[in-house]
Design a protein around this motif. Structure first.
Motif, PDB file in Angstrom:
ATOM      1  N   ARG A   7       0.899  -1.411   0.136  1.00  0.00           N
ATOM      2  CA  ARG A   7      -0.017   0.016   0.081  1.00  0.00           C
ATOM      3  C   ARG A   7       0.878   1.318   0.006  1.00  0.00           C
ATOM      4  O   ARG A   7       0.385   2.191  -0.419  1.00  0.00           O
ATOM      5  N   ARG A  47      -7.576  -5.692  -0.271  1.00  0.00           N
ATOM      6  CA  ARG A  47      -8.635  -5.607   0.108  1.00  0.00           C
ATOM      7  C   ARG A  47      -9.659  -5.063  -1.228  1.00  0.00           C
ATOM      8  O   ARG A  47     -10.831  -5.169  -1.368  1.00  0.00           O
ATOM      9  N   ALA A  81      -0.790  -8.840   5.853  1.00  0.00           N
ATOM     10  CA  ALA A  81      -1.592  -9.381   6.799  1.00  0.00           C
ATOM     11  C   ALA A  81      -1.548  -7.962   7.894  1.00  0.00           C
ATOM     12  O   ALA A  81      -1.023  -6.963   7.507  1.00  0.00           O
ATOM     13  N   ASN A 106      -2.690  -6.834  11.954  1.00  0.00           N
ATOM     14  CA  ASN A 106      -2.748  -7.428  13.362  1.00  0.00           C
ATOM     15  C   ASN A 106      -2.660  -6.180  14.392  1.00  0.00           C
ATOM     16  O   ASN A 106      -2.029  -5.253  14.150  1.00  0.00           O
ATOM     17  N   PHE A 107      -3.206  -6.409  15.388  1.00  0.00           N
ATOM     18  CA  PHE A 107      -3.137  -5.813  16.828  1.00  0.00           C
ATOM     19  C   PHE A 107      -3.778  -6.757  17.796  1.00  0.00           C
ATOM     20  O   PHE A 107      -4.558  -7.345  17.611  1.00  0.00           O
ATOM     21  N   SER A 156     -14.342  -3.971  17.580  1.00  0.00           N
ATOM     22  CA  SER A 156     -15.360  -3.896  17.030  1.00  0.00           C
ATOM     23  C   SER A 156     -15.680  -4.490  15.935  1.00  0.00           C
ATOM     24  O   SER A 156     -14.506  -5.168  15.384  1.00  0.00           O
ATOM     25  N   ASN A 196     -16.175  -4.065  12.956  1.00  0.00           N
ATOM     26  CA  ASN A 196     -15.601  -3.461  11.675  1.00  0.00           C
ATOM     27  C   ASN A 196     -13.804  -4.016  12.111  1.00  0.00           C
ATOM     28  O   ASN A 196     -13.029  -3.981  10.970  1.00  0.00           O
ATOM     29  N   GLY A 197     -13.501  -3.721  13.167  1.00  0.00           N
ATOM     30  CA  GLY A 197     -12.038  -4.331  13.390  1.00  0.00           C
ATOM     31  C   GLY A 197     -11.775  -5.549  13.013  1.00  0.00           C
ATOM     32  O   GLY A 197     -10.893  -6.049  12.579  1.00  0.00           O
ATOM     33  N   THR A 229     -11.737  -6.069   9.275  1.00  0.00           N
ATOM     34  CA  THR A 229     -10.570  -5.356   8.670  1.00  0.00           C
ATOM     35  C   THR A 229      -9.539  -6.534   8.562  1.00  0.00           C
ATOM     36  O   THR A 229      -9.058  -6.554   7.458  1.00  0.00           O
ATOM     37  N   LYS A 285       4.377  -6.242  17.628  1.00  0.00           N
ATOM     38  CA  LYS A 285       2.717  -5.931  18.038  1.00  0.00           C
ATOM     39  C   LYS A 285       2.453  -7.084  18.997  1.00  0.00           C
ATOM     40  O   LYS A 285       1.739  -6.702  20.090  1.00  0.00           O
ATOM     41  N   SER A 339      -1.731  -2.097  23.390  1.00  0.00           N
ATOM     42  CA  SER A 339      -2.246  -2.239  22.035  1.00  0.00           C
ATOM     43  C   SER A 339      -2.051  -0.928  21.079  1.00  0.00           C
ATOM     44  O   SER A 339      -1.344  -0.849  20.197  1.00  0.00           O
ATOM     45  N   ARG A 340      -2.820   0.239  21.734  1.00  0.00           N
ATOM     46  CA  ARG A 340      -2.720   1.272  21.072  1.00  0.00           C
ATOM     47  C   ARG A 340      -1.256   1.953  20.992  1.00  0.00           C
ATOM     48  O   ARG A 340      -0.677   2.480  20.121  1.00  0.00           O
ATOM     49  N   GLU A 374       0.670   0.366  18.275  1.00  0.00           N
ATOM     50  CA  GLU A 374      -0.069   0.778  16.988  1.00  0.00           C
ATOM     51  C   GLU A 374       0.570   2.216  16.804  1.00  0.00           C
ATOM     52  O   GLU A 374       1.053   2.236  15.411  1.00  0.00           O
TER      53      GLU A 374
HETATM   54  C1  HXC Z   1      -8.601  -2.137  18.691  1.00  0.00           C
HETATM   55  C2  HXC Z   1      -8.187  -1.464  16.653  1.00  0.00           C
HETATM   56  C3  HXC Z   1      -6.838  -1.474  16.736  1.00  0.00           C
HETATM   57  C4  HXC Z   1      -6.401  -1.504  18.104  1.00  0.00           C
HETATM   58  C5  HXC Z   1      -7.567  -0.727  14.745  1.00  0.00           C
HETATM   59  N1  HXC Z   1      -8.569  -0.992  15.247  1.00  0.00           N
HETATM   60  N2  HXC Z   1      -6.261  -0.804  15.434  1.00  0.00           N
HETATM   61  N3  HXC Z   1      -9.118  -1.845  17.448  1.00  0.00           N
HETATM   62  N4  HXC Z   1      -7.174  -1.991  19.119  1.00  0.00           N
HETATM   63  N5  HXC Z   1      -5.187  -1.565  18.215  1.00  0.00           N
HETATM   64  C6  HXC Z   1      -9.891  -1.117  14.657  1.00  0.00           C
HETATM   65  C7  HXC Z   1     -10.153   0.336  14.327  1.00  0.00           C
HETATM   66  O1  HXC Z   1     -10.613   1.051  15.580  1.00  0.00           O
HETATM   67  C8  HXC Z   1     -11.288   0.419  13.176  1.00  0.00           C
HETATM   68  O2  HXC Z   1     -12.572  -0.193  13.706  1.00  0.00           O
HETATM   69  C9  HXC Z   1     -10.795  -1.084  12.435  1.00  0.00           C
HETATM   70  O3  HXC Z   1      -9.927  -1.507  13.261  1.00  0.00           O
HETATM   71  C10 HXC Z   1     -10.114  -0.479  11.211  1.00  0.00           C
HETATM   72  O4  HXC Z   1      -8.822   0.375  11.776  1.00  0.00           O
HETATM   73  P1  HXC Z   1      -8.134   1.355  10.551  1.00  0.00           P
HETATM   74  O5  HXC Z   1      -6.905   2.061  11.230  1.00  0.00           O
HETATM   75  O6  HXC Z   1      -9.328   1.992   9.911  1.00  0.00           O
HETATM   76  O7  HXC Z   1      -7.705   0.417   9.468  1.00  0.00           O
HETATM   77  P2  HXC Z   1      -6.473   0.328   8.360  1.00  0.00           P
HETATM   78  O8  HXC Z   1      -6.045   1.905   8.260  1.00  0.00           O
HETATM   79  O9  HXC Z   1      -6.920  -0.071   7.160  1.00  0.00           O
HETATM   80  O10 HXC Z   1      -5.542  -0.374   9.150  1.00  0.00           O
HETATM   81  C11 HXC Z   1      -5.309  -2.000   9.269  1.00  0.00           C
HETATM   82  C12 HXC Z   1      -4.695  -2.488  10.354  1.00  0.00           C
HETATM   83  C13 HXC Z   1      -3.535  -1.789  10.501  1.00  0.00           C
HETATM   84  C14 HXC Z   1      -4.652  -4.052  10.384  1.00  0.00           C
HETATM   85  C15 HXC Z   1      -5.609  -1.933  11.626  1.00  0.00           C
HETATM   86  O11 HXC Z   1      -2.822  -2.017  11.906  1.00  0.00           O
HETATM   87  C16 HXC Z   1      -2.599  -2.033   9.523  1.00  0.00           C
HETATM   88  O12 HXC Z   1      -2.869  -1.489   8.475  1.00  0.00           O
HETATM   89  N6  HXC Z   1      -1.731  -2.838   9.579  1.00  0.00           N
HETATM   90  C17 HXC Z   1      -0.809  -3.494   8.328  1.00  0.00           C
HETATM   91  C18 HXC Z   1       0.495  -3.764   8.752  1.00  0.00           C
HETATM   92  C19 HXC Z   1       0.375  -5.008   9.912  1.00  0.00           C
HETATM   93  O13 HXC Z   1      -0.384  -4.833  10.931  1.00  0.00           O
HETATM   94  N7  HXC Z   1       1.362  -5.714   9.737  1.00  0.00           N
HETATM   95  C20 HXC Z   1       1.269  -6.603  10.996  1.00  0.00           C
HETATM   96  C21 HXC Z   1       1.101  -8.085  10.523  1.00  0.00           C
HETATM   97  S1  HXC Z   1       1.860  -9.095  11.786  1.00  0.00           S
HETATM   98  P3  HXC Z   1     -13.846   1.015  13.853  1.00  0.00           P
HETATM   99  O14 HXC Z   1     -15.047   0.096  14.421  1.00  0.00           O
HETATM  100  O15 HXC Z   1     -13.225   1.907  14.855  1.00  0.00           O
HETATM  101  O16 HXC Z   1     -13.896   1.568  12.643  1.00  0.00           O
HETATM  102  C22 HXC Z   1       1.079 -10.497  11.588  1.00  0.00           C
HETATM  103  C23 HXC Z   1       1.422 -11.640  12.451  1.00  0.00           C
HETATM  104  C24 HXC Z   1       0.579 -12.781  12.318  1.00  0.00           C
HETATM  105  O17 HXC Z   1       0.353 -10.493  10.642  1.00  0.00           O
HETATM  106  C25 HXC Z   1       0.560 -13.713  13.628  1.00  0.00           C
HETATM  107  C26 HXC Z   1       1.869 -13.891  14.028  1.00  0.00           C
HETATM  108  C27 HXC Z   1       1.796 -14.852  15.114  1.00  0.00           C
END
Ligand code: HXC
Length: 296
Positions: A44, A71, A98, A100-101, A109, A111-112, A115, A210, A277-278, A281
């Motif tokens: 992305r 997506r 992938a 993750n959080f 949520s 939506n989370g 996602t 994470k 978590s946050r 992030e």
């Molecule tokens: C609770 C959360 C959250 C958190 C996001 N959300 N982070 N909820 N705790 N820490 C919720 C948001 O509130 C929202 O719901 C929904 O998820 C979408 O969040 P966005 O930030 O709008 O989404 P987006 O910008 O598309 O980001 C996607 C993401 C982000 C997954 C949330 O972290 C990302 O882009 N990650 C890509 C890279 C990544 O994570 N790589 C890690 C891979 S590790 P609402 O309801 O508020 O709208 C991996 C390891 C696998 O895969 C397993 C290993 C053992």
């Protein structure tokens, strides 16, 4: 570390890797390139793609970066078509993108949850769906009985149950199921091998920072071999599986985790999760591996 494989085991092959410009995906891209493949990286973020492509080209690897979000079906179709336009064929699709959080189910949520399902599971299927016409036997660069390979990067979280990972566990269980179903159906009809790799905790990755931020590293004591894996370990498994050495492996997910899932740490308090978590992030928005920039 030096590869135990000959440098031409993937000679002439073309690989498309989602999430191929960072973390484990980038190491697989690099090792595929070092073993003779040309690589197309999908991601992305243009800046991340550009810097990965520059590094790969400096190693003499034929590499291109293609912007897109797994997506979006239109992005998947465009990226697959661009790979063909540029390299003329597609032999290996790696689904490594992938999301993750850490979060408790009651604070996640819908939506989370959706996602992560959309990125990991639906994204994997979408990429397979769009790539099929090029991967199947008789596709560009393939003979009448020689199809391509799909490698799905999974996890071990869902083998038992994992705290604060309900969304990722569901998503990766779906990925493993996709691996089995496509291996059966596309193996039979199109001679495509479909295989998963389930990495354990791997140093210097977004997954580790994470799921196991530095604040929680005392849990390493629970690991049978007392150490994290390296991205190289996953990439070597990928080279083996994508090469002819892996020609009889199909429909399974190979665990590369040093035995970690057998004794995963059981619990961290909800208070800790809320705090971490946050924070993690926010940190990972600064640097992709989550290492605080002050420590780089
Ligand atoms: C609770 C959360 C959250 C958190 C996001 N959300 N982070 N909820 N705790 N820490 C919720 C948001 O509130 C929202 O719901 C929904 O998820 C979408 O969040 P966005 O930030 O709008 O989404 P987006 O910008 O598309 O980001 C996607 C993401 C982000 C997954 C949330 O972290 C990302 O882009 N990650 C890509 C890279 C990544 O994570 N790589 C890690 C891979 S590790 P609402 O309801 O508020 O709208 C991996 C390891 C696998 O895969 C397993 C290993 C053992």
């Amino acid at each position: 570390m030096e590869s135990p494989f000959k440098s031409d085991v993937l000679k002439g092959k073309v690989a498309l890797l989602t999430g191929g410009a960072s973390g484990i995906g980038l190491e697989i891209s690099t090792q595929f390139g070092k073993h003779g493949a040309s690589v197309a990286l999908m991601g992305r973020r243009k800046n991340v793609l550009d810097s990965a492509v520059n590094v790969l080209r400096s190693l003499g690897i034929r590499a291109i970066g293609l912007e897109g979000d797994v997506r979006k079906q239109e992005d998947a179709a465009r990226v697959v078509d661009s790979t063909i336009k540029h390299f003329g064929r597609l032999d290996i699709l790696v689904n490594a993108a992938a999301g993750n959080f850490l979060v408790e189910p009651e604070n996640l949520s819908p939506n989370g949850f959706r996602t992560v399902m959309d990125i990991d599971s639906v994204g994997t299927f979408t990429m397979c769906h769009e790539a099929l016409k090029y991967l199947k036997k008789g596709g560009p660069g393939k003979g009448p009985s020689c199809g391509g390979i799909i490698l799905n990067i999974s996890a071990t979280l869902h083998y038992t149950a994992s705290w604060y990972q309900i969304h990722v566990s569901a998503a990766k269980a779906a990925v493993d199921s996709i691996t089995r179903s496509l291996a059966l159906e596309w193996g039979t009809d199109y001679d495509i091998r479909v295989i998963g790799i389930a990495p354990g905790p791997i140093s210097d990755t977004a997954g580790l920072s994470k799921l196991l931020p530095e604040e929680m590293r005392s849990s390493i004591e629970h690991m049978p071999r007392f150490k994290f894996g390296e991205k190289w370990d996953i990439a070597m498994a990928a080279v083996y599986l994508a090469s002819d050495a892996g020609k009889f492996v199909n429909g399974t997910t190979v665990v590369v985790d040093g035995g970690h899932w057998l004794s995963r740490p059981r619990y961290i308090s909800k208070e800790e999760v809320k705090k971490l978590s946050r924070v993690v992030e926010r940190r990972s928005r600064i640097t992709p591996t989550g290492v605080p920039s002050s420590k780089l």
